[in-house]
Motif scaffolding. Structure first.
Motif, PDB file in Angstrom:
ATOM      1  N   GLN A 272       0.837  -1.191   0.000  1.00 38.82           N
ATOM      2  CA  GLN A 272       0.000   0.000   0.000  1.00 38.82           C
ATOM      3  C   GLN A 272       0.875   1.245   0.000  1.00 38.82           C
ATOM      4  O   GLN A 272       1.925   1.295   0.621  1.00 38.82           O
ATOM      5  N   ALA A 273       0.436   2.279  -0.730  1.00 43.52           N
ATOM      6  CA  ALA A 273       1.105   3.574  -0.752  1.00 43.52           C
ATOM      7  C   ALA A 273       2.548   3.468  -1.230  1.00 43.52           C
ATOM      8  O   ALA A 273       3.431   4.155  -0.723  1.00 43.52           O
ATOM      9  N   ASN A 274       2.790   2.625  -2.225  1.00 51.18           N
ATOM     10  CA  ASN A 274       4.123   2.499  -2.798  1.00 51.18           C
ATOM     11  C   ASN A 274       4.186   3.409  -4.023  1.00 51.18           C
ATOM     12  O   ASN A 274       3.723   3.049  -5.106  1.00 51.18           O
ATOM     13  N   ASP A 275       4.724   4.612  -3.852  1.00 47.56           N
ATOM     14  CA  ASP A 275       4.725   5.601  -4.921  1.00 47.56           C
ATOM     15  C   ASP A 275       5.417   5.053  -6.163  1.00 47.56           C
ATOM     16  O   ASP A 275       6.524   4.503  -6.084  1.00 47.56           O
ATOM     17  N   LEU A 276       4.775   5.245  -7.313  1.00 48.28           N
ATOM     18  CA  LEU A 276       5.276   4.629  -8.544  1.00 48.28           C
ATOM     19  C   LEU A 276       6.556   5.294  -9.039  1.00 48.28           C
ATOM     20  O   LEU A 276       7.467   4.613  -9.520  1.00 48.28           O
ATOM     21  N   ARG A 277       6.658   6.608  -8.891  1.00 46.22           N
ATOM     22  CA  ARG A 277       7.809   7.284  -9.490  1.00 46.22           C
ATOM     23  C   ARG A 277       8.155   8.548  -8.707  1.00 46.22           C
ATOM     24  O   ARG A 277       7.281   9.347  -8.373  1.00 46.22           O
ATOM     25  N   TYR A 278       9.453   8.690  -8.397  1.00 46.00           N
ATOM     26  CA  TYR A 278       9.996   9.947  -7.902  1.00 46.00           C
ATOM     27  C   TYR A 278      10.940  10.495  -8.963  1.00 46.00           C
ATOM     28  O   TYR A 278      11.613   9.732  -9.670  1.00 46.00           O
ATOM     29  N   ALA A 279      11.017  11.806  -9.051  1.00 45.62           N
ATOM     30  CA  ALA A 279      11.944  12.421 -10.008  1.00 45.62           C
ATOM     31  C   ALA A 279      12.328  13.807  -9.506  1.00 45.62           C
ATOM     32  O   ALA A 279      11.464  14.594  -9.106  1.00 45.62           O
ATOM     33  N   LEU A 280      13.622  14.092  -9.526  1.00 46.10           N
ATOM     34  CA  LEU A 280      14.154  15.360  -9.014  1.00 46.10           C
ATOM     35  C   LEU A 280      14.780  16.182 -10.132  1.00 46.10           C
ATOM     36  O   LEU A 280      15.507  15.654 -10.971  1.00 46.10           O
ATOM     37  N   ASP A 281      14.529  17.475 -10.089  1.00 51.63           N
ATOM     38  CA  ASP A 281      15.260  18.443 -10.903  1.00 51.63           C
ATOM     39  C   ASP A 281      16.361  19.014 -10.019  1.00 51.63           C
ATOM     40  O   ASP A 281      16.080  19.710  -9.037  1.00 51.63           O
ATOM     41  N   CYS A 282      17.610  18.719 -10.348  1.00 48.95           N
ATOM     42  CA  CYS A 282      18.750  19.128  -9.519  1.00 48.95           C
ATOM     43  C   CYS A 282      19.557  20.249 -10.157  1.00 48.95           C
ATOM     44  O   CYS A 282      20.729  20.463  -9.800  1.00 48.95           O
ATOM     45  N   SER A 283      18.941  20.967 -11.102  1.00 43.60           N
ATOM     46  CA  SER A 283      19.688  22.001 -11.819  1.00 43.60           C
ATOM     47  C   SER A 283      20.097  23.165 -10.916  1.00 43.60           C
ATOM     48  O   SER A 283      21.096  23.843 -11.179  1.00 43.60           O
ATOM     49  N   LYS A 284      19.360  23.390  -9.841  1.00 40.67           N
ATOM     50  CA  LYS A 284      19.671  24.527  -8.970  1.00 40.67           C
ATOM     51  C   LYS A 284      21.028  24.367  -8.298  1.00 40.67           C
ATOM     52  O   LYS A 284      21.866  25.277  -8.341  1.00 40.67           O
ATOM     53  N   ILE A 285      21.286  23.227  -7.663  1.00 43.80           N
ATOM     54  CA  ILE A 285      22.560  23.041  -6.977  1.00 43.80           C
ATOM     55  C   ILE A 285      23.713  22.942  -7.973  1.00 43.80           C
ATOM     56  O   ILE A 285      24.842  23.330  -7.688  1.00 43.80           O
ATOM     57  N   TYR A 291      27.669  21.681  -8.218  1.00 42.25           N
ATOM     58  CA  TYR A 291      27.606  20.266  -7.837  1.00 42.25           C
ATOM     59  C   TYR A 291      27.516  19.368  -9.059  1.00 42.25           C
ATOM     60  O   TYR A 291      26.767  19.647  -9.999  1.00 42.25           O
ATOM     61  N   ARG A 292      28.281  18.261  -9.026  1.00 40.11           N
ATOM     62  CA  ARG A 292      28.178  17.213 -10.036  1.00 40.11           C
ATOM     63  C   ARG A 292      28.388  15.862  -9.366  1.00 40.11           C
ATOM     64  O   ARG A 292      29.397  15.670  -8.686  1.00 40.11           O
ATOM     65  N   PRO A 293      27.468  14.901  -9.531  1.00 38.43           N
ATOM     66  CA  PRO A 293      27.755  13.545  -9.045  1.00 38.43           C
ATOM     67  C   PRO A 293      28.893  12.949  -9.867  1.00 38.43           C
ATOM     68  O   PRO A 293      29.016  13.211 -11.066  1.00 38.43           O
ATOM     69  N   THR A 294      29.732  12.159  -9.228  1.00 41.01           N
ATOM     70  CA  THR A 294      30.933  11.646  -9.897  1.00 41.01           C
ATOM     71  C   THR A 294      30.953  10.137 -10.062  1.00 41.01           C
ATOM     72  O   THR A 294      31.813   9.620 -10.773  1.00 41.01           O
ATOM     73  N   ARG A 295      30.056   9.402  -9.417  1.00 41.23           N
ATOM     74  CA  ARG A 295      30.110   7.947  -9.423  1.00 41.23           C
ATOM     75  C   ARG A 295      29.043   7.356 -10.339  1.00 41.23           C
ATOM     76  O   ARG A 295      27.854   7.554 -10.120  1.00 41.23           O
ATOM     77  N   ALA A 296      29.486   6.620 -11.349  1.00 43.30           N
ATOM     78  CA  ALA A 296      28.563   5.904 -12.222  1.00 43.30           C
ATOM     79  C   ALA A 296      27.855   4.826 -11.423  1.00 43.30           C
ATOM     80  O   ALA A 296      28.481   4.145 -10.591  1.00 43.30           O
ATOM     81  N   LEU A 297      26.561   4.641 -11.667  1.00 41.40           N
ATOM     82  CA  LEU A 297      25.769   3.741 -10.841  1.00 41.40           C
ATOM     83  C   LEU A 297      26.271   2.298 -10.914  1.00 41.40           C
ATOM     84  O   LEU A 297      26.407   1.624  -9.883  1.00 41.40           O
ATOM     85  N   ALA A 298      26.568   1.803 -12.105  1.00 41.89           N
ATOM     86  CA  ALA A 298      27.015   0.409 -12.225  1.00 41.89           C
ATOM     87  C   ALA A 298      28.303   0.186 -11.439  1.00 41.89           C
ATOM     88  O   ALA A 298      28.448  -0.817 -10.730  1.00 41.89           O
ATOM     89  N   ASP A 299      29.234   1.130 -11.551  1.00 42.68           N
ATOM     90  CA  ASP A 299      30.486   1.014 -10.794  1.00 42.68           C
ATOM     91  C   ASP A 299      30.228   1.104  -9.292  1.00 42.68           C
ATOM     92  O   ASP A 299      30.839   0.389  -8.495  1.00 42.68           O
TER      93      ASP A 299
END
Length: 337
Positions: A272-285, A291-299
């Motif tokens: 119950q109440a399992n939100d289907l999708r979250y999405a963030l706009d991170c252009s401000k930071i 700010y830039r994330p540096t780690r590729a997800l697979a790695d």
């Protein structure tokens, strides 16, 4: 020189942040305040205790006297301490509201009285609620779906109100889903990794189509550090990893890193109440603070699996004795994610 109080600094994200702070030449002292509940473990700080700059205090953010004594000696506060697991909030909503809202207010009161130079309140993208399309920027309405997210949304608003009402230099960060070493095995990445390393099956809710953005804990800490040093008081900053995946796609990465196949995956009815999708706009930071994330997800997933494979002594005891009231509640059907 700076003296920083970190609440929840023995937790997953907090402990990584503390180690990052200790490497800063302009930080003279770091104090961790942590209640050491089921998700806070002193072992998470590990080698940080070799640093003379670190002081550890076991205690609650609801203890106004203790909080006041600690805040008096610090110029900055980074507030991680919170009840944070969605499933637990279904059964323990009172604890979530008490800790996350009243505990935050206790800290804010002390910070205002003592004239703290900067207060960073660490929050989550879940406060925005589900989005079927588009992405939430910092001005998006707060529409939390579950008690955990509602308690964090409330604490965000309380924190920002202290800037508007009293001029307390508060910033709020809202990150997407974190992963990395030392995470408590109730969250999806360590839950799947530890089960697979034990040769056990894993379960997906629904058809595994829930979408989340994934952020390595060190990238989140880098963003929080930028907000602590350069964030504009009264502002909110989204921090994301740039990688949106369905839970099924995430499972594929974890299976590959654990040398496992899909025959160990089963599907269970969605919760119950399992939100289907979250999405963030991170252009401000990105634009404001660089700010830039540096780690590729697979790695990052491969490195995380390698840590759990090499450190069973850190997570295996948690599976035997989770010290969690929720574990005593009988919930119909198998557990899944």
């Amino acid at each position: 020189m700076r003296a920083v109080l970190v609440t929840g600094g023995a937790g997953f994200i907090g402990s990584h942040f503390v180690k990052r702070l200790l490497r800063s030449d302009d930080v003279a002292a770091v104090t961790v305040l942590d209640a050491l509940t089921y998700a806070g473990h002193i072992e998470n700080l590990g080698e940080a205790f070799l640093d003379a700059k670190l002081d550890f205090v076991e205690g609650s953010i609801l203890d106004a006297r203790l909080v006041g004594d600690l805040v008096r000696r610090h110029s900055e506060i980074v507030h991680f301490a919170a009840e944070s697991h969605v499933d637990r909030s279904f059964y323990e909503s009172g604890n979530f509201l008490t800790t996350n809202v009243l505990g935050t207010r206790t800290l804010l009161d002390a910070a205002f009285r003592m004239g703290v130079r900067k207060f960073v309140h660490v929050s989550t993208d879940e406060v925005y609620g589900p989005l079927l399309t588009g992405a939430a920027d910092e001005s998006a309405p707060l529409r939390p779906s579950v008690p955990y997210a509602a308690s964090k949304a409330a604490s965000d608003l309380v924190a920002l109100s202290y800037f508007q009402t009293y001029g307390l230099p508060v910033c709020v960060t809202r990150s997407s889903n974190n992963y990395g070493p030392c995470q408590h095995p109730e969250k999806i990445v360590p839950l799947f990794v530890t089960r697979l390393l034990k040769g056990e099956p894993v379960t997906l809710h629904g058809r595994g189509q829930h979408v989340r953005n994934w952020l390595h804990v060190e990238d989140n800490c880098a963003g929080i550090e930028l907000v602590l040093s350069s964030g504009v008081p009264g502002e909110v900053y989204n921090i994301g990893g740039g990688t949106d995946l369905t839970n099924k796609e995430l499972t594929q990465l974890i299976l590959r890193a654990c040398d496992a196949d899909w025959d160990v995956v089963t599907y269970v009815p969605d919760r119950q109440a399992n939100d289907l999708r979250y999405a963030l706009d991170c252009s401000k930071i990105t634009s404001a603070l660089g700010y830039r994330p540096t780690r590729a997800l697979a790695d990052g997933i491969e490195a995380t699996v390698a840590w759990y494979r090499a450190n069973p002594g850190r997570w295996a005891p948690l599976l035997r004795n989770p010290n969690a009231p929720m574990a005593q509640v009988r919930v119909p059907g198998p557990a899944g994610v």
